[in-house]
Design an enzyme around this catalytic site. Structure first.
Site, PDB file in Angstrom:
ATOM      1  N   LEU A 101       0.950  -1.288   0.011  1.00  0.00           N
ATOM      2  CA  LEU A 101       0.023  -0.097  -0.116  1.00  0.00           C
ATOM      3  C   LEU A 101       0.746   1.314   0.029  1.00  0.00           C
ATOM      4  CD1 LEU A 101      -2.777  -1.015   2.739  1.00  0.00           C
ATOM      5  CD2 LEU A 101      -2.786  -1.362   0.213  1.00  0.00           C
ATOM      6  N   CYS A 102       0.149   2.399  -0.383  1.00  0.00           N
ATOM      7  CA  CYS A 102       1.017   3.580  -0.523  1.00  0.00           C
ATOM      8  C   CYS A 102       1.011   4.472   0.653  1.00  0.00           C
ATOM      9  CB  CYS A 102       0.534   4.268  -1.963  1.00  0.00           C
ATOM     10  SG  CYS A 102       0.710   3.359  -3.427  1.00  0.00           S
ATOM     11  N   THR A 103       1.165   3.716   1.733  1.00  0.00           N
ATOM     12  CA  THR A 103       1.069   4.598   3.184  1.00  0.00           C
ATOM     13  C   THR A 103       2.321   4.010   3.814  1.00  0.00           C
ATOM     14  OG1 THR A 103      -0.222   4.840   5.215  1.00  0.00           O
ATOM     15  CG2 THR A 103      -0.899   2.809   3.637  1.00  0.00           C
ATOM     16  N   LEU A 152      -7.550   0.630  -1.042  1.00  0.00           N
ATOM     17  CA  LEU A 152      -6.635   0.808  -2.433  1.00  0.00           C
ATOM     18  C   LEU A 152      -7.000  -0.532  -3.223  1.00  0.00           C
ATOM     19  CD1 LEU A 152      -2.971   1.783  -1.342  1.00  0.00           C
ATOM     20  CD2 LEU A 152      -5.039   3.088  -2.082  1.00  0.00           C
TER      21      LEU A 152
END
EC number: 4.1.1.20
Length: 410
Positions: free
Chosen positions: A360-362, A400
């Site tokens: 994930l982009c976190t 997402l």
């Protein structure tokens, strides 16, 4: 590999040829049978053994209920249902799962501070016990029951003036959305007497995830005292006393398993007095995490090994969207690592410090932070232990839009 601590997850899941066994099958083979990663796997053997452990140590007069909120997987609920005395639900979806197990409706209860009219109507039609959380909910139940021509089974969920000390999540004491403040209950009981409600008793739940026997004993003693006091105002004899649960499991380094013996001994000493004053009451422990938490694992696959400024990152196809609790974003104030291993290289030939992250982009997508693990490569399998409770169903699966993990019961 470092020697496992006593009562570590590796005491429950055996190892063969440096590979974790799941249901007696090597993890690599097991993953092939599942067909894809990530997935959750739960061992029915461990669940059955935990329930038998309770039966062996607790007084025979104690009823055991399973709280589906811990893990509502239908197959798992179906396995547990005949081993316990009842089920507790917190939504219409969980109620459907509970009824599908064949559990008698009178052995199912529904708690939750925001039950919709649809949920209440379905509960009335099913004939289960509704734990009323407010005076307003009581009036709604009475109105719906009149429309259906039914006499509903109800109990009062009480918000006591004490809490379960040192619990991971405090559910009582002070202003709470859960239950009716203890001082308001007598008036509510008087109102029940004017409505056509089948009063069963009380639900007094003060906290969860506690590893200190002395704290649980104190809360149970105070629960008994409060129940006896409120019983004097009850419109009919108390037939149900749900004293909650609160039994925790060890997640982090330094945690010690809950010692059940002093709790059982205290219950055995306290029950005779309680039974003399409310002889018809079924004293119930409502347990979720304690029954299933240690019986489950979460498995994901390493898709890339990356070194950033000297630090190793194992990037997997799993993460917080599947297992929010292990990421530390489900109630942890200070993030701590769950027990994590490379499942097909438990010891490995080389050890290293690495962080396990998801796709994930976190930066919150973290399953293990700077943890000693066997040196791993793409294709290896990461295992997160203590994942049988509040895992898949307590995670933001839609975040997402990645695929959801499978669940299997073995």
């Amino acid at each position: 590999m470092n020697t496992p601590l006593p009562h570590s997850p590796l005491d429950y899941f055996p190892i063969k040829n440096d590979c974790l066994l799941v249901g007696g099958v090597p993890l690599t083979e097991f993953a092939a049978r599942v067909g894809s990663t990530p997935f959750y796997a739960y061992e029915r053997r461990l669940i059955s053994e935990r329930i038998q452990h309770l039966r062996t140590h607790l007084p025979s007069e104690i009823y055991i209920h399973y709280a589906l909120k811990a893990n509502p997987m239908p197959a798992l609920a179906g396995h547990i249902a005949p081993l316990v005395d009842g089920l507790d639900v917190a939504s219409l979806g969980e109620l459907r799962v509970a009824l599908d197990t064949g559990t008698p409706p009178e052995s199912i209860s529904f708690a939750g501070p925001g039950k919709s009219d649809a949920e209440l109507a379905a509960s009335l039609a099913a004939g289960i016990t509704i734990n009323m959380e407010s005076e307003g909910e009581m009036e709604r139940i009475a109105h719906l029951a009149e429309k259906q021509g039914r006499r509903p089974r109800v109990a009062v969920r009480v918000n006591p003036n004490f809490e379960l000390k040192t619990s991971g999540m405090k559910m009582a004491g002070g202003p709470k959305p859960f239950g009716v403040d203890a001082e308001r209950v007598p008036a509510m009981l008087a109102r029940i007497n004017t409505l056509d409600l089948d009063f069963q008793g009380f639900h007094i739940f003060s906290g969860s995830q506690n590893l200190r026997a002395e704290a649980i004993i104190e809360a149970q003693e105070r629960t008994f005292t409060l129940a006896l006091e409120l019983a004097r105002s009850a419109p009919t004899p108390v037939r149900l006393l749900n004293i909650g649960g609160g039994f925790g499991i060890p997640y982090f380094p330094g945690n010690k398993p809950l010692d059940l013996r002093p709790i059982a001994d205290n219950l055995a000493a306290s029950l005779p007095k309680l039974q003399r004053q409310i002889p018809e009451a079924e004293v119930t422990l409502e347990l979720g995490r304690y029954l299933v938490g240690e019986a489950g694992i979460y498995v994901c696959e390493i898709i890339d090994r990356k070194i950033s400024r000297g630090h190793v990152f194992l990037i997997t196809n799993g993460g917080l969207h599947h297992h929010l609790a292990a990421s530390g974003n489900f109630g942890q104030v200070i993030r701590k690592n769950y027990p994590v291993v490379v499942g097909n290289r438990i010891q490995g030939s080389t050890r290293e410090i690495a962080s396990v992250v998801g796709p994930l982009c976190t930066p919150l997508d973290l399953l293990a932070d700077r943890m000693e693990l066997a040196q791993a490569e793409a294709g290896d399998l990461i295992v997160v232990f203590q994942s049988g409770a509040y895992g898949r169903s307590a995670s933001p699966l839609g975040f997402l839009s990645h695929p959801v993990p499978a669940e299997v019961l073995v």
